[in-house]
Design an enzyme around this catalytic site. Structure first.
Site, PDB file in Angstrom:
ATOM      1  N   ALA A  36       0.868  -1.200   0.000  1.00 30.77           N
ATOM      2  CA  ALA A  36       0.000   0.000   0.000  1.00 30.77           C
ATOM      3  C   ALA A  36       0.894   1.235   0.000  1.00 30.77           C
ATOM      4  O   ALA A  36       0.748   2.152   0.821  1.00 30.77           O
ATOM      5  CB  ALA A  36      -0.968  -0.007   1.177  1.00 30.77           C
ATOM      6  N   HIS A  41       6.749   5.998   1.561  1.00 35.13           N
ATOM      7  CA  HIS A  41       7.571   4.811   1.250  1.00 35.13           C
ATOM      8  C   HIS A  41       8.566   5.127   0.135  1.00 35.13           C
ATOM      9  O   HIS A  41       9.717   4.676   0.166  1.00 35.13           O
ATOM     10  CB  HIS A  41       6.685   3.654   0.772  1.00 35.13           C
ATOM     11  CG  HIS A  41       5.753   3.115   1.813  1.00 35.13           C
ATOM     12  ND1 HIS A  41       4.396   3.262   1.722  1.00 35.13           N
ATOM     13  CD2 HIS A  41       5.987   2.420   2.954  1.00 35.13           C
ATOM     14  CE1 HIS A  41       3.821   2.667   2.759  1.00 35.13           C
ATOM     15  NE2 HIS A  41       4.762   2.155   3.526  1.00 35.13           N
TER      16      HIS A  41
END
Ligand code: PAF
Length: 283
Positions: A36, A41
């Site tokens: 996700a 990230h």
């Protein structure tokens, strides 16, 4: 031009790819994730790229860090878009084991963490969490043997726990923490933000704003207990169910009485509707 990362789903496949990197004397950075993927990230991936020749990203939604009443089943799983995002970052390797590969039948071992893992913050509200995180991250480090591993500061207690564990167990990994990536209004990016209704999403930045204002009043000389009480009242008034709003030593996570006991970190966890948000900033 982006290129598709190698996807490894078994330990032999993982080791074959990593052995080839090592044979070429390439350094390896690991970014552990549960998928996700969002901009936060990708920031970790870019930092990994700056530090090492090869970048590996693990995508594994780790069941052992979820309690039975938590969101393991509904946790967002967005494989195709995750791979496209990692390809665009020229990630070399995605490590995507299934649960049986990570926890084979008869699995009976666990890493037990102390120190920053038992300071009455996340551990009070999610007592199962750090045992699950430490065990899976320990396994990821052993499986991938990275030179560097990059984690976000948003899960600040997790960062401290993993850093301590890597040192204590001589895992030979340099654990790097990267500043939280935020939306334009200050909300910390999180895979769980997709759970927020539009109204909850509009309220959510109160957490960051309250931390910023509390940090400012502390720097201006306010007493820690009074500043935290005012911040807690503001968060509750905005509609959150507050788990904690605390000022802690940034390394040990032990309580502090004044800024002089620092470096100081403010940490908050609160539920809005059914979504639990956590955040933190340095003072
Ligand atoms: O922060 C996360 O996404 C997870 O806790 C981690 C570190 C990947 C372990 O499952």
């Amino acid at each position: 031009m982006s290129r598709d990362p190698i996807v490894a789903r078994s330990l032999p496949a993982l080791h074959e790819t990593l052995n080839a990197f090592r044979a070429a004397n390439d350094t390896v950075a690991l970014v552990p994730t549960m998928g996700a993927l969002h901009e936060g990230h990708l920031g970790l991936v870019r930092e990994a790229r700056r530090r090492c020749k090869r970048v590996a990203v693990s995508i594994f939604v780790n069941p052992t860090q979820f309690a039975p009443h938590e969101d393991f089943d509904s946790y967002p799983r967005t494989w195709d878009t995750d791979v496209a995002k990692l390809a665009a970052e020229n990630v070399d390797l995605i490590w995507n084991p299934d649960v049986k590969t990570m926890y084979p039948s008869g699995f009976a071992s666990r890493i037990v963490t102390e120190g920053p893992a038992v300071v009455d913050l996340e551990d009070r509200f999610r007592p199962h969490f750090f045992g699950g995180v430490a065990t899976v991250v320990g396994k990821l480090f052993i499986q991938c043997r990275p030179d560097v591993a990059v984690f976000g500061e948003k899960d600040y207690q997790q960062l401290r726990v993993v850093t301590r564990m890597a040192r204590d167990l001589d895992l030979g990994v340099d654990v790097i923490g990267l500043a939280t990536v935020r939306e334009h209004d200050g909300l910390a990016m999180s895979s769980r933000n997709v759970y927020l209704s539009p109204e909850e999403r509009a309220t959510a930045p109160v957490l960051h704003r309250t931390m910023q204002d509390t940090a400012a009043t502390l720097r201006a000389g306010d007493k820690v207990a009074a500043a935290l009480a005012a911040g807690a009242a503001r968060i509750t008034k905005a509609g959150f169910a507050l788990d904690y709003f605390e000022a802690r030593h940034a390394e040990t996570l032990q309580p502090i009485a004044s800024l002089g006991d620092g470096p100081v970190r403010l940490l908050v966890a609160a539920k809005i509707g059914t979504t639990r948000l956590i955040d933190n900033i340095g003072v």
